[in-house]
Design an enzyme around this catalytic site. Structure first.
Site, PDB file in Angstrom:
ATOM      1  N   CYS A 287       6.325   0.221   7.388  1.00  0.00           N
ATOM      2  CA  CYS A 287       5.932   1.308   6.495  1.00  0.00           C
ATOM      3  C   CYS A 287       7.150   1.728   5.689  1.00  0.00           C
ATOM      4  CB  CYS A 287       5.418   2.477   7.338  1.00  0.00           C
ATOM      5  SG  CYS A 287       4.983   3.935   6.378  1.00  0.00           S
ATOM      6  N   LEU A 288       6.971   1.946   4.391  1.00  0.00           N
ATOM      7  CA  LEU A 288       8.106   2.350   3.552  1.00  0.00           C
ATOM      8  C   LEU A 288       8.691   3.684   4.009  1.00  0.00           C
ATOM      9  CD1 LEU A 288       6.684   1.403   0.015  1.00  0.00           C
ATOM     10  CD2 LEU A 288       8.431   0.161   1.326  1.00  0.00           C
TER      11      LEU A 288
ATOM     12  N   HIS B 297      -4.002   1.779   7.966  1.00  0.00           N
ATOM     13  CA  HIS B 297      -2.637   2.306   7.875  1.00  0.00           C
ATOM     14  C   HIS B 297      -2.548   3.423   6.824  1.00  0.00           C
ATOM     15  CE1 HIS B 297       1.901   1.592   7.868  1.00  0.00           C
ATOM     16  NE2 HIS B 297       1.724   2.372   6.824  1.00  0.00           N
ATOM     17  N   GLU B 298      -3.133   3.164   5.638  1.00  0.00           N
ATOM     18  CA  GLU B 298      -2.999   4.134   4.544  1.00  0.00           C
ATOM     19  C   GLU B 298      -3.881   5.367   4.773  1.00  0.00           C
ATOM     20  OE1 GLU B 298      -0.533   3.690   2.738  1.00  0.00           O
ATOM     21  OE2 GLU B 298      -0.210   1.556   3.067  1.00  0.00           O
TER      22      GLU B 298
ATOM     23  N   GLN C 254       3.340   9.978   1.192  1.00  0.00           N
ATOM     24  CA  GLN C 254       4.611   9.256   1.219  1.00  0.00           C
ATOM     25  C   GLN C 254       5.493   9.585   0.014  1.00  0.00           C
ATOM     26  OE1 GLN C 254       2.616   5.218   2.132  1.00  0.00           O
ATOM     27  NE2 GLN C 254       4.637   5.102   3.061  1.00  0.00           N
TER      28      GLN C 254
ATOM     29  N   GLY D   5       0.845  -1.187   0.000  1.00  0.00           N
ATOM     30  CA  GLY D   5       0.000   0.000   0.000  1.00  0.00           C
ATOM     31  C   GLY D   5       0.883   1.240   0.000  1.00  0.00           C
TER      32      GLY D   5
ATOM     33  N   HIS E 169      -2.251   7.752   7.001  1.00  0.00           N
ATOM     34  CA  HIS E 169      -1.269   8.611   6.319  1.00  0.00           C
ATOM     35  C   HIS E 169      -1.923   9.905   5.824  1.00  0.00           C
ATOM     36  CE1 HIS E 169       2.556   6.525   6.091  1.00  0.00           C
ATOM     37  NE2 HIS E 169       2.028   5.410   5.624  1.00  0.00           N
TER      38      HIS E 169
HETATM   39 NI    NI Z   1       2.912   3.540   5.570  1.00  0.00          NI
END
Ligand code: NI
Length: 177
Positions: free
Chosen positions: A99-100, A141-142, A51, A46, A145
């Site tokens: 998370c990236l 999670h997304e 991000q 995701g 963000h």
């Molecule tokens: Ni993330």
């Protein structure tokens, strides 16, 4: 298509709430395609627009997350525009969440077990669906963000402080060397 740079904590765009998308124009569609390509390149499941430094309410996820048993085409994304959770219930522990944008760190995070999501697709059509298990975690999670929240904001203060110290030290060393 182009690969985008993924920003990492403590980059400012990650802690800012994102703006609603008013018009799904060519720029938004291009951004979505690039986000998809970037997500697969980085082996994510995701990715949210903040991000890649864009504070717009857009997220993409790996289409296979919805049907883990389905051998669908590889590298197919689903994009959600202006997604929101309209209902949530139950609880689960998302083990080893990562998370990236949060480098070198994973933690168990308490999440809802089921969520109902409302959003628009890439063509502007309204959609609504229920998600549970891993899909529910991805959605929470997304969408977090898009509100400027990282998973490290949902763990204990002690663990968060330890991560922040470690990360700042890491960045300092990168600058010096
Ligand atoms: Ni993330």
């Amino acid at each position: 298509m182009a690969l985008l740079k993924i920003v990492t904590y403590p980059e400012k765009s990650l802690s800012m709430p994102s703006d609603k998308v008013e018009t799904i124009d060519d720029g938004v569609k291009q951004l979505i395609r690039d986000m998809g390509e970037t997500m697969f390149q980085e082996s994510g499941i995701g990715l949210a627009a903040p991000q890649v430094g864009v504070n717009k309410r857009i997220l993409v996820y790996d289409a296979r997350a919805q049907n883990p048993d389905d051998d669908g085409p590889e590298q197919q994304i689903i994009a959600l525009i202006n997604p929101k959770i309209i209902q949530a219930s139950g609880s689960q522990v998302s083990e080893n969440e990562g998370c990236l944008s949060v480098v070198d760190f994973r933690a168990d995070v308490k999440r809802y077990e089921q969520v109902t999501v409302q959003a628009k697709d890439m063509d502007g059509n309204p959609m609504e669906f229920e998600a549970d298990g891993l899909m529910a975690v991805i959605m929470q999670h997304e969408i977090d963000h898009l509100d400027g929240i990282l998973f490290i904001d949902r763990i204990s203060t002690l663990k968060r402080t330890m991560y922040k110290k470690k990360r700042l030290k890491q960045l300092k060393e990168e600058t010096i060397s």
